[in-house]
Design an enzyme around this catalytic site. Sequence first.
Site, PDB file in Angstrom:
ATOM      1  N   ASP A  71      14.011  46.673  66.982  1.00  0.00           N
ATOM      2  CA  ASP A  71      13.133  45.849  67.261  1.00  0.00           C
ATOM      3  C   ASP A  71      11.712  46.867  67.735  1.00  0.00           C
ATOM      4  OD1 ASP A  71      10.988  44.140  68.352  1.00  0.00           O
ATOM      5  OD2 ASP A  71      12.623  42.638  68.626  1.00  0.00           O
ATOM      6  N   SER A 120       8.059  43.474  65.044  1.00  0.00           N
ATOM      7  CA  SER A 120       9.069  42.221  65.198  1.00  0.00           C
ATOM      8  C   SER A 120       8.702  41.018  64.473  1.00  0.00           C
ATOM      9  CB  SER A 120       9.194  41.832  66.646  1.00  0.00           C
ATOM     10  OG  SER A 120      10.341  41.248  66.939  1.00  0.00           O
TER      11      SER A 120
END
Length: 311
Positions: free
Chosen positions: A155, A40
């Site tokens: 993510d 991320s």
Amino acid sequence: MGKNVALVLGSGGARGLAHIGAIEALEERGYTITSIAGCSMGSIIAGMYAAGQLKEAKEWFLQVDKQLILRMMDINLLSGNSLVKGQKIILELEKVVPDRPIENLNIPCSIVASDMMNTEEVVFRTGSLFEAVRASISIPLFFRPVQIGQRLLIDGGILNPLPLHIVDRTEGDILVAMDISGKDSMPVDNAMPEPIDVEGKIAELTSRGIPVPKSWETQLRQLGKRVDGIRQRRAADLGRTVSFTSMLDRMSDMQIQQNTLMALRLTPPDVHAVMRQYAYNTFDFDKAEQIIADGKRIMTEALDRYEASKQ
């Protein structure tokens, strides 16, 4: 005491700017980062550091404000699975650091995404840096997922918010984790209201020449007590302080915290620097200077503890 570091950078939105300060703290203490991994927001900082251009990245983040954030939001009206396409952000980053093959970066770099089709962790060690970053930052429902072959990537923090086990290791190095999803209590606003000032209201009416009968005074005092009781019970009811959206956010936060704890148990780092999960919000990028400074302080304190334990 070894000075070579395998560095792992966790997920956490704008809190990931703390990774910049953490890296600065490590280098100022004489540590050499020989490999890096991130997911991320941690993937962005990991990639830019491995490309040798963290200084340029820092300068760019320091000039980010709410207007620039809005300009980078390429709203995705034609898809039902995300709010933002996410391509404008990558284009802005490429202005700072041109895309490169991950295998050609200055040090080994590993970037983590999550395959939502197969519930699998996907680790990028080769290929386009920014394709890997774009996949790793794809917050579900916010950024459009990235399709690579038969994988639909979101993510990396969904499955592995602190990817300790995937960073490349060398003999004698120390494993350092910058954890920006530290366990924290959910912030709620349930402060008790001030009691209703019945006596003050009666005095105010009297001072204005409005007579208040004695029988009314008694009833007003009783009504004030009842209303105070209702307001205090409502304030003490934590369920009323949580909205639909904050409930969804909290569920995601709990998942990230638990997955982080699991990663720490499976692969304990030598140095564990922790920023609380609610220290900053996901989109607090306009607080870059403060977040970077906090990251540097947190890593410095963690290194102090580590070095003291080795004496």
